[in-house]
Write a protein that holds these residues in place. Sequence first.
Motif, PDB file in Angstrom:
ATOM      1  N   GLY A   1      42.438  47.495  41.411  1.00 15.20           N
ATOM      2  CA  GLY A   1      42.066  48.113  40.143  1.00 15.20           C
ATOM      3  C   GLY A   1      41.424  47.128  39.190  1.00 15.20           C
ATOM      4  N   PRO A   2      42.233  46.346  38.472  1.00 13.36           N
ATOM      5  CA  PRO A   2      41.654  45.396  37.526  1.00 13.36           C
ATOM      6  C   PRO A   2      41.368  44.030  38.152  1.00 13.36           C
ATOM      7  CG  PRO A   2      44.020  45.412  37.263  1.00 13.36           C
ATOM      8  CD  PRO A   2      43.705  46.417  38.345  1.00 13.36           C
ATOM      9  N   ASP A   3      41.779  43.831  39.408  1.00 10.41           N
ATOM     10  CA  ASP A   3      41.720  42.497  40.007  1.00 10.41           C
ATOM     11  C   ASP A   3      41.363  42.592  41.489  1.00 10.41           C
ATOM     12  OD1 ASP A   3      44.147  43.380  41.205  1.00 10.41           O
ATOM     13  OD2 ASP A   3      45.323  42.521  39.572  1.00 10.41           O
ATOM     14  N   TYR A   4      41.379  41.466  42.182  1.00 10.15           N
ATOM     15  CA  TYR A   4      41.103  41.488  43.618  1.00 10.15           C
ATOM     16  C   TYR A   4      41.561  40.196  44.271  1.00 10.15           C
ATOM     17  CZ  TYR A   4      36.641  38.906  42.660  1.00 10.15           C
ATOM     18  OH  TYR A   4      35.675  38.004  42.265  1.00 10.15           O
ATOM     19  N   VAL A   5      41.498  40.204  45.596  1.00 15.63           N
ATOM     20  CA  VAL A   5      41.833  39.036  46.401  1.00 15.63           C
ATOM     21  C   VAL A   5      40.569  38.610  47.137  1.00 15.63           C
ATOM     22  CG1 VAL A   5      43.217  38.154  48.323  1.00 15.63           C
ATOM     23  CG2 VAL A   5      44.221  39.787  46.697  1.00 15.63           C
ATOM     24  N   GLU A   6      40.345  37.313  47.205  1.00 15.43           N
ATOM     25  CA  GLU A   6      39.191  36.774  47.916  1.00 15.43           C
ATOM     26  C   GLU A   6      39.672  35.909  49.072  1.00 15.43           C
ATOM     27  OE1 GLU A   6      35.112  34.156  47.097  1.00 15.43           O
ATOM     28  OE2 GLU A   6      36.753  34.093  45.640  1.00 15.43           O
ATOM     29  N   LEU A   7      39.235  36.242  50.280  1.00 14.52           N
ATOM     30  CA  LEU A   7      39.427  35.370  51.435  1.00 14.52           C
ATOM     31  C   LEU A   7      38.206  34.471  51.494  1.00 14.52           C
ATOM     32  CD1 LEU A   7      40.573  38.024  54.097  1.00 14.52           C
ATOM     33  CD2 LEU A   7      42.009  36.676  52.532  1.00 14.52           C
ATOM     34  N   LEU A   8      38.416  33.167  51.411  1.00 15.80           N
ATOM     35  CA  LEU A   8      37.314  32.216  51.285  1.00 15.80           C
ATOM     36  C   LEU A   8      37.354  31.204  52.422  1.00 15.80           C
ATOM     37  CD1 LEU A   8      34.996  31.344  49.313  1.00 15.80           C
ATOM     38  CD2 LEU A   8      36.637  29.767  48.292  1.00 15.80           C
TER      39      LEU A   8
ATOM     40  N   CYS B   1      36.071  33.353  35.768  1.00 12.42           N
ATOM     41  CA  CYS B   1      34.898  33.984  36.363  1.00 12.42           C
ATOM     42  C   CYS B   1      34.368  35.087  35.457  1.00 12.42           C
ATOM     43  CB  CYS B   1      35.283  34.561  37.731  1.00 12.42           C
ATOM     44  SG  CYS B   1      33.942  35.400  38.596  1.00 12.42           S
ATOM     45  N   GLN B   2      33.122  34.968  35.065  1.00 16.02           N
ATOM     46  CA  GLN B   2      32.433  35.997  34.295  1.00 16.02           C
ATOM     47  C   GLN B   2      31.573  36.821  35.243  1.00 16.02           C
ATOM     48  OE1 GLN B   2      29.899  34.422  31.216  1.00 16.02           O
ATOM     49  NE2 GLN B   2      29.104  36.428  30.615  1.00 16.02           N
ATOM     50  N   HIS B   3      31.788  38.132  35.270  1.00 17.53           N
ATOM     51  CA  HIS B   3      31.030  39.007  36.163  1.00 17.53           C
ATOM     52  C   HIS B   3      29.825  39.583  35.424  1.00 17.53           C
ATOM     53  CE1 HIS B   3      33.988  39.272  39.495  1.00 17.53           C
ATOM     54  NE2 HIS B   3      34.852  39.020  38.532  1.00 17.53           N
ATOM     55  N   TYR B   4      28.649  39.353  35.994  1.00 10.73           N
ATOM     56  CA  TYR B   4      27.438  39.960  35.447  1.00 10.73           C
ATOM     57  C   TYR B   4      27.173  41.337  36.047  1.00 10.73           C
ATOM     58  CZ  TYR B   4      26.057  35.422  33.457  1.00 10.73           C
ATOM     59  OH  TYR B   4      26.004  34.254  32.737  1.00 10.73           O
ATOM     60  N   THR B   5      27.686  41.563  37.267  1.00 14.15           N
ATOM     61  CA  THR B   5      27.367  42.790  38.004  1.00 14.15           C
ATOM     62  C   THR B   5      28.649  43.396  38.570  1.00 14.15           C
ATOM     63  OG1 THR B   5      26.954  41.441  39.974  1.00 14.15           O
ATOM     64  CG2 THR B   5      25.042  42.012  38.627  1.00 14.15           C
ATOM     65  N   ARG B   6      29.511  43.871  37.709  1.00 22.40           N
ATOM     66  CA  ARG B   6      30.783  44.436  38.163  1.00 22.40           C
ATOM     67  C   ARG B   6      30.570  45.611  39.121  1.00 22.40           C
ATOM     68  NH1 ARG B   6      35.262  42.634  35.425  1.00 22.40           N
ATOM     69  NH2 ARG B   6      36.442  44.466  36.090  1.00 22.40           N
ATOM     70  N   GLU B   7      29.464  46.326  38.953  1.00 21.30           N
ATOM     71  CA  GLU B   7      29.217  47.501  39.789  1.00 21.30           C
ATOM     72  C   GLU B   7      28.953  47.145  41.256  1.00 21.30           C
ATOM     73  OE1 GLU B   7      25.264  46.033  38.338  1.00 21.30           O
ATOM     74  OE2 GLU B   7      27.250  46.338  37.452  1.00 21.30           O
TER      75      GLU B   7
ATOM     76  N   TRP C   1      33.258  45.846  42.157  1.00 15.70           N
ATOM     77  CA  TRP C   1      34.258  46.921  42.160  1.00 15.70           C
ATOM     78  C   TRP C   1      33.597  48.213  42.648  1.00 15.70           C
ATOM     79  CZ3 TRP C   1      35.196  42.797  39.001  1.00 15.70           C
ATOM     80  CH2 TRP C   1      36.509  42.324  38.963  1.00 15.70           C
ATOM     81  N   ILE C   2      33.460  48.333  43.951  1.00 16.29           N
ATOM     82  CA  ILE C   2      32.843  49.500  44.573  1.00 16.29           C
ATOM     83  C   ILE C   2      33.946  50.484  44.963  1.00 16.29           C
ATOM     84  CG2 ILE C   2      31.466  50.289  46.543  1.00 16.29           C
ATOM     85  CD1 ILE C   2      30.130  47.498  46.539  1.00 16.29           C
ATOM     86  N   PRO C   3      33.909  51.713  44.457  1.00 13.37           N
ATOM     87  CA  PRO C   3      35.023  52.657  44.673  1.00 13.37           C
ATOM     88  C   PRO C   3      35.453  52.796  46.123  1.00 13.37           C
ATOM     89  CG  PRO C   3      33.498  53.536  43.048  1.00 13.37           C
ATOM     90  CD  PRO C   3      32.861  52.284  43.590  1.00 13.37           C
ATOM     91  N   GLU C   4      34.493  52.840  47.046  1.00 13.31           N
ATOM     92  CA  GLU C   4      34.837  53.015  48.463  1.00 13.31           C
ATOM     93  C   GLU C   4      35.661  51.854  49.001  1.00 13.31           C
ATOM     94  OE1 GLU C   4      30.934  55.259  47.888  1.00 13.31           O
ATOM     95  OE2 GLU C   4      31.946  53.512  47.049  1.00 13.31           O
TER      96      GLU C   4
END
Length: 285
Positions: free
Chosen positions: A53-60, A148-154, A157-160
């Motif tokens: 929702g408001p956050d995420y996990v990144e595998l790097l 991290c500043q997001h310029y392109t949240r769309e 955060w993709i609904p699918e």
Amino acid sequence: MTLKNIIGIDHAVISVKDLDAAAAVWKKLGFTLSPRGTHSAKMGSGNYTIMLGPDYVELLGVISDTEHNAPMRKFLAERGEGVERVAFTAVDSAAGAEEITARGYQALGPTDFERPVTLPNGTVSAAKFRVFHWPIEEAPGGLRIFACQHYTRETVWIPELMQHANTAKRMKQVLIVTDAPEQDAAHMVKLIDGTARKESDGAVTVPPGGDRADFVFMTRDVLAKRFPGTSLDGAPARGGVGLVFIAGDLDAAEKAVGSAGAKTDVGVVVPPANANGTLVAFVKA
């Protein structure tokens, strides 16, 4: 929190040795993963994201050795896989870097970067970011922090990509294991100008603001008591050790993780050895 340019936890970074193998592990835990992303040649890394929702996990993971990813390579060599760092959401990374520098911490950055993103309709766009880091040595409990500043949240955060078989909705806690929870929590408080709350079992919680996940510092003994019956093999002696997620349906979470985890009085828990050095727990809100 009184820092003006960060608002809560944005995402947790799990550094892994084999990016595609790690992606397969997390898919088997019931997470939906983004298509594999590739960062710039300067960064020399690639990723998969698990969007919530408001956050995420990144595998790097490292694709090629560069000066930029030297700290991550050092982490993997010395500690092994696991939660290496956590990002805050930056309102303005340039102003944020100036803000922490004015408080005596020489910021690394801000740095702009992007990665290509394949959208659900098959078209290719880009995810664009601007980040800044606190100095590498300023790592409370061994956990590095940045913003991290997001310029392109769309395109992130993709609904699918936010629908998961395990019904994970958001992160609730980032767990840090340490022999000195009060000292390391105080370090985090100083870095983000936050507050701390000592829990009855000796753990110390640091809320990062923005109604996001909390940092929780605890000893290994307290960690074992909070997750009884869960093997801590693969957990570090010090550092980011676990992620607790709020799930919509614990029965669905139990079914999704299968034999990798177990339903307990706490919730559904996956031991670190089954999730790239990261204890994963699903709990009700």
